[in-house]
Write a protein that holds these residues in place. Structure first.
Motif, PDB file in Angstrom:
ATOM      1  N   ALA A 125     -35.934 -63.287  13.743  1.00  0.00           N
ATOM      2  CA  ALA A 125     -35.812 -62.507  12.510  1.00  0.00           C
ATOM      3  C   ALA A 125     -34.869 -63.189  11.527  1.00  0.00           C
ATOM      4  O   ALA A 125     -35.123 -63.203  10.308  1.00  0.00           O
ATOM      5  CB  ALA A 125     -35.320 -61.092  12.829  1.00  0.00           C
ATOM      6  N   VAL A 180     -37.889 -66.541   4.099  1.00  0.00           N
ATOM      7  CA  VAL A 180     -38.316 -65.630   3.042  1.00  0.00           C
ATOM      8  C   VAL A 180     -37.321 -65.668   1.885  1.00  0.00           C
ATOM      9  O   VAL A 180     -37.727 -65.673   0.712  1.00  0.00           O
ATOM     10  CB  VAL A 180     -38.484 -64.198   3.597  1.00  0.00           C
ATOM     11  CG1 VAL A 180     -38.647 -63.196   2.475  1.00  0.00           C
ATOM     12  CG2 VAL A 180     -39.664 -64.137   4.551  1.00  0.00           C
ATOM     13  N   ASN A 181     -36.037 -65.698   2.185  1.00  0.00           N
ATOM     14  CA  ASN A 181     -35.017 -65.772   1.122  1.00  0.00           C
ATOM     15  C   ASN A 181     -35.169 -67.051   0.294  1.00  0.00           C
ATOM     16  O   ASN A 181     -35.078 -67.010  -0.930  1.00  0.00           O
ATOM     17  CB  ASN A 181     -33.610 -65.700   1.715  1.00  0.00           C
ATOM     18  CG  ASN A 181     -33.218 -64.296   2.098  1.00  0.00           C
ATOM     19  OD1 ASN A 181     -33.784 -63.339   1.604  1.00  0.00           O
ATOM     20  ND2 ASN A 181     -32.255 -64.179   2.997  1.00  0.00           N
ATOM     21  N   SER A 198     -36.138 -64.448   7.978  1.00  0.00           N
ATOM     22  CA  SER A 198     -35.531 -63.932   6.746  1.00  0.00           C
ATOM     23  C   SER A 198     -34.943 -65.061   5.906  1.00  0.00           C
ATOM     24  O   SER A 198     -34.983 -65.001   4.675  1.00  0.00           O
ATOM     25  CB  SER A 198     -34.472 -62.883   7.078  1.00  0.00           C
ATOM     26  OG  SER A 198     -33.370 -63.485   7.739  1.00  0.00           O
TER      27      SER A 198
END
Length: 129
Positions: free
Chosen positions: A15, A22-23, A19
């Protein structure tokens, strides 16, 4: 090999990595969008500058030119006439007509009571001993 390492990670580590990716993707998108907006703004500024440069030609005394009064006054100064007889040439008449229009546009904008028309109050202050 990378697949084995990914499979070896637990859910919270996956995760965190997901993330982070994605950031980075979101930040890249926002940055590119901002750069595009800045480029559009800069393009508009360049267009406005080119329009202003085109408008600032000394021969442009049309009614929609913002600088017509300035250039007419400048040309009148350069004419250096000492009598009305010297101002009979067609160019000088046109210049005087433009200056008359400018005066008619400018005078209503000047307030009746200006700071220069008020009396000056002198307050003499003497140094105390």
């Amino acid at each position: 090999m990378a697949t084995r390492n990914w499979k070896a990670l637990n859910f919270s580590q996956k995760a965190i990595y997901a993330s982070a990716i994605v950031n980075v993707a979101v930040l890249s998108f926002v940055w590119v969008k901002r750069q595009m907006r800045m480029a559009d703004k800069e393009q508009k500024e360049v267009e406005e500058l080119q329009a202003t440069i085109a408008e600032v030609s000394a021969d442009n005394w049309s009614a929609n030119s913002r600088y017509r009064c300035f250039f007419a006054a400048q040309q009148y100064y350069l004419l250096n006439s000492s009598s009305p007889e010297e101002e009979t040439v067609p160019e000088a008449r046109k210049m005087l007509d433009v200056l008359t229009q400018c005066r008619e546009e400018l005078y209503p904008k000047i307030p009746k009571d200006t700071p220069a028309s008020r009396p000056v109050q002198f307050t003499a202050t003497m140094p105390q001993k």
